[in-house]
Design a protein around this motif. Sequence first.
Motif: not given
Length: 663
Positions: A607-617
């Motif tokens: 359940n990670y947000t794109d913000h938290f992941l911080g990864s384009i991939l």
Amino acid sequence: MERVDHLAHERNKSEFDVDAMKIVWAGSPHAFELSDRISKLVASDPGFRKDNRTMLSRKDLFKNTLRKAAYAWKTIVDLHLSEEEAAKLRFYVDEPAYTDLHWGMFVPAIKGQGTDEQQQKWLPLAYKMQIIGCYAQTELGHGSNVQGLETTATFDPQTDEFIIHSPTLTSSKWWPGGLGKVATHAIAYARLIVGGRDYGVNGFIVQLRSLEDHSPLPGITVGDIGMKFGNGAYNTMDNGVLQFDHVRIPRDQMLMRVSQVTREGKYKQSDVPRQLVYGTMVYVRQTIVADASCALSRAVCIATRYSAVRRQFGSQNGGPETQVIDYKTQQSRLFPLLASAYAFRFIGEWLKWLYTDVTQRLQANDFSTLPEAHACTAGLKSLTTTATADGIEECRKLCGGHGYLCSSGLPELFAVYVPACTYEGDNTVLLLQVARFLMKTVSQLGVKKPVGTIGYMTRVDHLMQCRCGVQRAEDWLNPSALLEAFEARAARMSVACAQNLSNFDNPEEGFAELSADLVEAAVAHCQLIIVSKFIEKLQQEIPGKGVKQQLEVLCNIYTLFLLHKHQGDFLSTGCITPKHASLANDQLRSLYSQVRPNAIALVDAFNYTDHFLGSILGCYDGNVYPKLYEAAWEDPLNDSVVPDGYHQYIRPLLKQQIRTARL
Ligand SMILES: CCCCCCCCCCCCCC(=O)SCCNC(=O)CCNC(=O)[C@H](O)C(C)(C)COP(=O)(O)OP(=O)(O)OC[C@H]1O[C@@H](n2cnc3c(N)ncnc32)[C@H](O)[C@@H]1OP(=O)(O)O
Ligand SMILES: Cc1cc2nc3c(=O)[nH]c(=O)nc-3n(C[C@H](O)[C@H](O)[C@H](O)COP(=O)(O)OP(=O)(O)OC[C@H]3O[C@@H](n4cnc5c(N)ncnc54)[C@H](O)[C@@H]3O)c2cc1C
């Protein structure tokens, strides 16, 4: 414009209830709701933007961290967030900062080692951030060897004060986070000297900077120790250097739960064991284990999503190429890491329980489980941080060339994470503590009954001679077969070390000589703990369609992967034969095929947000290529078509080449 989910076909393949798995991952419906709400709050607030970190100079980076920490505090106060919500918010802001040490070590040190009066005086100030604290233990000359610290705290009965002093260069405090530029106070660890006698290391609350203008107080020299590994990364933290020149503090600023010094200059030891001076480290090691699953799962989420997007080779009749996640080699590198992330999640939960239990016992003056708690926190911290740091790097490689770009998020994640193998105890030094605990346990067999995580040693006679009963690959799915193999390996390695040690006249000399073997025995014991707690977790009822089945697959992958990786140990101790090892490998391959259709859903469950992941991939929709292309143009180097420096350094070169060509 409607967003296209490029991973929808993968999500449709999954065979379990992802929402139910999200709750298992979070720990409870309450924990899920909290994480979900706070992560979205942080992600939607531009004040917490973090995508420009790797491009900032150290000064700008640090100032930006100060701004974010202040903004986070304002958000916490304005929204009246609870302690639990505030901690989650700091977690999702995802930037190492002085606040980690204030909340993570300074406050716990006062709680654990301060008397009731000291807690009443200092905690309200710390809770309101009217003072900012750090944990100043390590020195330039000594980190691992805490007993070797040189800073002194000498009691002066004339004035009822301690004089804190750094007698040598090597006694300078070195590394404490938050110390360099921010902390107003420190818990400084120093040798307690009373009446000319040295009573060993103890903690003292020392004010470092003025609360009016932030200037260092008289006798204090303080600053930052300089740039660390990687761009951005841990450079948001002001790890510091500190020297004391006969700094005086009132007697009541010695943390006095474990031992006291009276007005008359008498040293008194409480009933509690002296090791409680190390209590804050036990607490933080436990939080670091819980944190390992977060860091590893982030990297795994990025690598798994990208592996489903990325295609190479294998196009048939002009059709699409093969998704790299379908290559068995990719699966054999990626899926054990996915399984490890889940295993570390559950061991983190269990360790939290163990820590709470030992804390309650200590309050009731029951110190019996302290050695086990120390061994478990030290060993599991070592094992999980090593595996996580290696795992993040493996995920970077699993993403091929694009994994090396900062926009993949992986270089920064690795650079931030890797010091976890060193801080809060070097991982080898900590495994040697586990080995001491194991050797003590073996030497006391027959006198003292081993309990808890070392309980398997009660069956040492059986474990020394048992034979593995596996005949077909599927037999390796039997938890008893797995457990017995791991118990036998751990017991045999410990007993072999103990036997070898007995050949030395001087036990300390023997321990030093055999330390590499002892570390391996400690690893075997700690792996057994993780495996057995994962198996125990699956004996509970776990709701949700297909959820338990997926966890069983992951548990088997984790366990058989370890068996495969360490088959040298299992074979040399005679716990299994080459035939058993080969069957385990067959079973492992079949498990990879079972996890494949569920891989994307299993990382969605974090359940990670794109913000938290911080990864384009790793972005949720898998729309990787347009985002990579856009991000490249945002790099400051692309601000101008012709780079700065062209006229100075490139043009003259080209001109010179033209002249040479004409010659
Ligand atoms: C949510 C919040 C997040 C927070 C995250 C924070 C951010 C994180 C950011 C990063 C922040 C990074 C922050 C930082 O990095 S802070 C600095 C961290 N520093 C270290 O971790 C130093 C590592 N060294 C040590 O811990 C000790 O010196 C060791 C253990 C190596 C040896 O020590 P020593 O030479 O003195 O001991 P001994 O071997 O003679 O053994 C003596 C006896 O004591 C027992 N013993 C030893 N230790 C413990 C213990 N702990 N609890 C209970 N018992 C213990 C031991 O079993 C033995 O028992 P017995 O055999 O006699 O019965
Ligand atoms: C990013 C970061 C943040 C930190 N934050 C803080 C903080 O807030 N507060 C604080 O007080 N400290 C902090 N530290 C310091 C940290 O706790 C120490 O660096 C750590 O405990 C390791 O000690 P050391 O540096 O002395 O390593 P050393 O002990 O010098 O280790 C060097 C090598 O020697 C080996 N070694 C050492 N002793 C033995 C032995 N007995 N047997 C076998 N091998 C051995 C180790 O395995 C290692 O390979 C931080 C460190 C880092 C990197």
